[in-house]
Scaffold this motif. Structure first.
Motif, PDB file in Angstrom:
ATOM      1  N   ILE A   1       4.927   0.447  -3.642  1.00  0.00           N
ATOM      2  CA  ILE A   1       5.549   1.217  -3.742  1.00  0.00           C
ATOM      3  C   ILE A   1       4.719   3.125  -4.037  1.00  0.00           C
ATOM      4  N   THR A   2       5.089   3.843  -3.463  1.00  0.00           N
ATOM      5  CA  THR A   2       3.823   4.387  -3.386  1.00  0.00           C
ATOM      6  C   THR A   2       4.257   5.887  -3.921  1.00  0.00           C
TER       7      THR A   2
ATOM      8  N   ARG B   1       4.969  -6.685  -3.882  1.00  0.00           N
ATOM      9  CA  ARG B   1       3.732  -6.967  -3.868  1.00  0.00           C
ATOM     10  C   ARG B   1       2.284  -6.317  -3.376  1.00  0.00           C
ATOM     11  N   ALA B   2       2.854  -4.449  -3.053  1.00  0.00           N
ATOM     12  CA  ALA B   2       1.829  -4.311  -3.424  1.00  0.00           C
ATOM     13  C   ALA B   2       1.788  -2.246  -3.564  1.00  0.00           C
ATOM     14  N   ILE B   3       0.147  -1.665  -4.203  1.00  0.00           N
ATOM     15  CA  ILE B   3       0.730   0.224  -4.381  1.00  0.00           C
ATOM     16  C   ILE B   3      -0.538   0.630  -3.350  1.00  0.00           C
ATOM     17  N   LEU B   4       0.621   1.741  -3.083  1.00  0.00           N
ATOM     18  CA  LEU B   4      -0.065   2.170  -2.073  1.00  0.00           C
ATOM     19  C   LEU B   4      -0.282   3.801  -2.188  1.00  0.00           C
ATOM     20  N   PRO B   5      -1.499   4.040  -3.832  1.00  0.00           N
ATOM     21  CA  PRO B   5      -1.713   5.801  -3.699  1.00  0.00           C
ATOM     22  C   PRO B   5      -2.277   6.357  -2.972  1.00  0.00           C
ATOM     23  N   ILE B   6      -1.984   7.288  -2.738  1.00  0.00           N
ATOM     24  CA  ILE B   6      -2.724   8.636  -2.005  1.00  0.00           C
ATOM     25  C   ILE B   6      -3.548   9.418  -2.665  1.00  0.00           C
ATOM     26  N   HIS B   7      -4.581   9.497  -2.494  1.00  0.00           N
ATOM     27  CA  HIS B   7      -5.188  10.474  -2.864  1.00  0.00           C
ATOM     28  C   HIS B   7      -5.300  12.164  -2.369  1.00  0.00           C
TER      29      HIS B   7
ATOM     30  N   VAL C   1      -3.849  -3.411  -4.142  1.00  0.00           N
ATOM     31  CA  VAL C   1      -3.817  -1.855  -3.374  1.00  0.00           C
ATOM     32  C   VAL C   1      -4.253  -1.169  -2.296  1.00  0.00           C
ATOM     33  N   ILE C   2      -3.645  -0.488  -1.379  1.00  0.00           N
ATOM     34  CA  ILE C   2      -4.023  -0.380  -0.505  1.00  0.00           C
ATOM     35  C   ILE C   2      -4.114   1.202  -1.089  1.00  0.00           C
ATOM     36  N   GLU C   3      -5.319   1.646  -0.624  1.00  0.00           N
ATOM     37  CA  GLU C   3      -5.760   2.984  -0.967  1.00  0.00           C
ATOM     38  C   GLU C   3      -5.540   4.036   0.513  1.00  0.00           C
TER      39      GLU C   3
END
Ligand SMILES: Cc1ncc(COP(=O)(O)O)c(C=O)c1O
Length: 371
Positions: A77-78, A123-129, A151-153
């Motif tokens: 999810i992103t 499997r993962a969440i990839l939020p962007i700052h 979580v991969i930032e």
């Protein structure tokens, strides 16, 4: 068109140049001492246990997904409001990007929408700052813990930014920082991955170096790897830049402050601001939101005619051909589409003169009166 001020400009000092020249004279241009020095200095700055330097932010994101074991059949999810590589890296890993809409104030992944997008394949969440504004990591980490997600930032635009007093890049399994030339600090091309996990860092080091094990033979490749190494010239530039990162960030914050003062007198345009939970915004860009009814592209054209560059940052990722081909289309993410249609970035760099900021804001005021 020659512009009166550039869109962005790296801050290169005599010390930066001296260190890069020293590397060139040394004859060790890859896998040398500056790589280790840069990684240690960067880990120290973020407060992370490990830092692994690679050739770009895109490569870093790709490796983080691979090293997390994410691949075909998995969903990540992103946010659709980002630079294209934060979603592309999911495709590079063979997994499926699943977009969730953003929060209108932070411009970052909305944790409520992210929760709604979770399926049994996630499997993962990839939020962007985005623009140096931290995503709501409190809510995202709670969601990830609840659903057992990695979580991969994507902190490519956010070195030094803090959410509730903690630097970004310290929340997830990994944080990715890009040093492309328009970023707060640069290595020309390059990036660093931060993590607390020793085995993960070791795997990243192998994957970036053709699948070699550390200390292994040059032609021994126990796993499928890539050439995602950072050069020594880049690492030396990184050592020099990270040593004065706080001064760079302070200069950028001063430029943002001056923009805010100038824009106070410009009707119809508002500079982004720290949201609840952001204890430090790291100024990547002078991103402004235009009032409803203002035609953003006409403003960009009018600025251009006045010799002022600007950029339609970002264009919704789900509307790019690659993602339309996967079934996404207009209307899927209304907040992203509304924000994207009304947001633009003005020229911004750490040594921007007050007179240039005034010139940009005057041109913007004139453009807005006409649009
Ligand atoms: C949010 C975001 N993600 C990823 C990247 C990719 O980084 P790079 O250009 O170093 O590959 C960038 C910047 O370019 C970015 O702004």
């Amino acid at each position: 068109m020659t512009y009166r001020t550039p869109m962005s400009a790296p801050e290169i000092s005599e010390e930066d140049i001296g260190l890069v020249v020293e590397v060139l004279r040394s004859g060790t241009l890859s896998l040398g001492p500056y790589l280790d020095r840069f990684e240690s200095a960067f880990a120290g700055y973020i407060g992370a246990r490990y830092a692994v330097a690679v050739s770009s932010g895109t490569a870093a994101l790709h490796l983080c997904l691979l090293a997390s074991g994410i691949g075909p059949g998995d969903e990540v999810i992103t946010s659709p409001f980002s630079f294209v590589s934060s979603a592309n890296c999911i495709l590079h890993a063979g997994a499926a990007p699943v977009f969730a809409d953003i929060d209108e104030d932070s411009l970052n992944l909305d944790p409520v929408r992210a929760a709604e997008a979770v399926t049994d394949k996630t499997r993962a969440i990839l939020p962007i700052h985005v623009f140096g504004q931290p995503a709501d990591m409190t809510a995202i980490m709670a969601l990830a813990a609840d659903r057992g997600l990695t979580v991969i930032e994507d902190a490519c635009e956010a070195i030094g930014a803090e959410h509730r007093g903690v630097k970004v890049g310290r929340f997830g399994k990994a944080g990715v920082f890009s040093f492309y030339a328009n970023k707060q600090m640069t290595t020309g091309e390059g990036a660093v991955i931060t993590t607390e996990d020793a085995a993960f860092a070791t795997l990243l080091r192998s994957l970036r170096n053709q699948g070699r094990d550390e200390g292994g033979a040059w032609l021994s490749h126990p796993r499928l790897g890539y050439n995602y190494r950072m050069t020594e010239m880049s690492a030396a530039l990184g050592v020099s830049q990270i040593s004065r990162i706080e001064a760079i960030l302070a200069r950028r914050a001063a430029v943002a402050k001056r923009y805010r003062e100038e824009l106070a007198g410009v009707e119809g345009a508002a500079l982004i601001s720290p949201v609840e939970g952001t204890t430090r915004l790291s100024w990547f860009a002078a991103a402004i939101r235009l009032a409803d009814g203002i035609h953003r592209d006409r403003v960009i054209a009018a600025l251009d005619a006045a010799g002022v560059p600007s950029r339609a940052y970002f264009s919704p990722l789900h509307l790019e051909p690659v993602y339309r081909a996967r079934g996404y289309g207009p209307g899927d993410f209304p907040v992203t589409e509304r924000v994207a249609a009304s947001t633009l970035a003005l020229p911004f760099h750490s040594n921007m003169a007050d007179s240039d900021i005034a010139l940009v804001c005057e041109a913007l005021a004139r453009a807005l009166r006409r649009s």
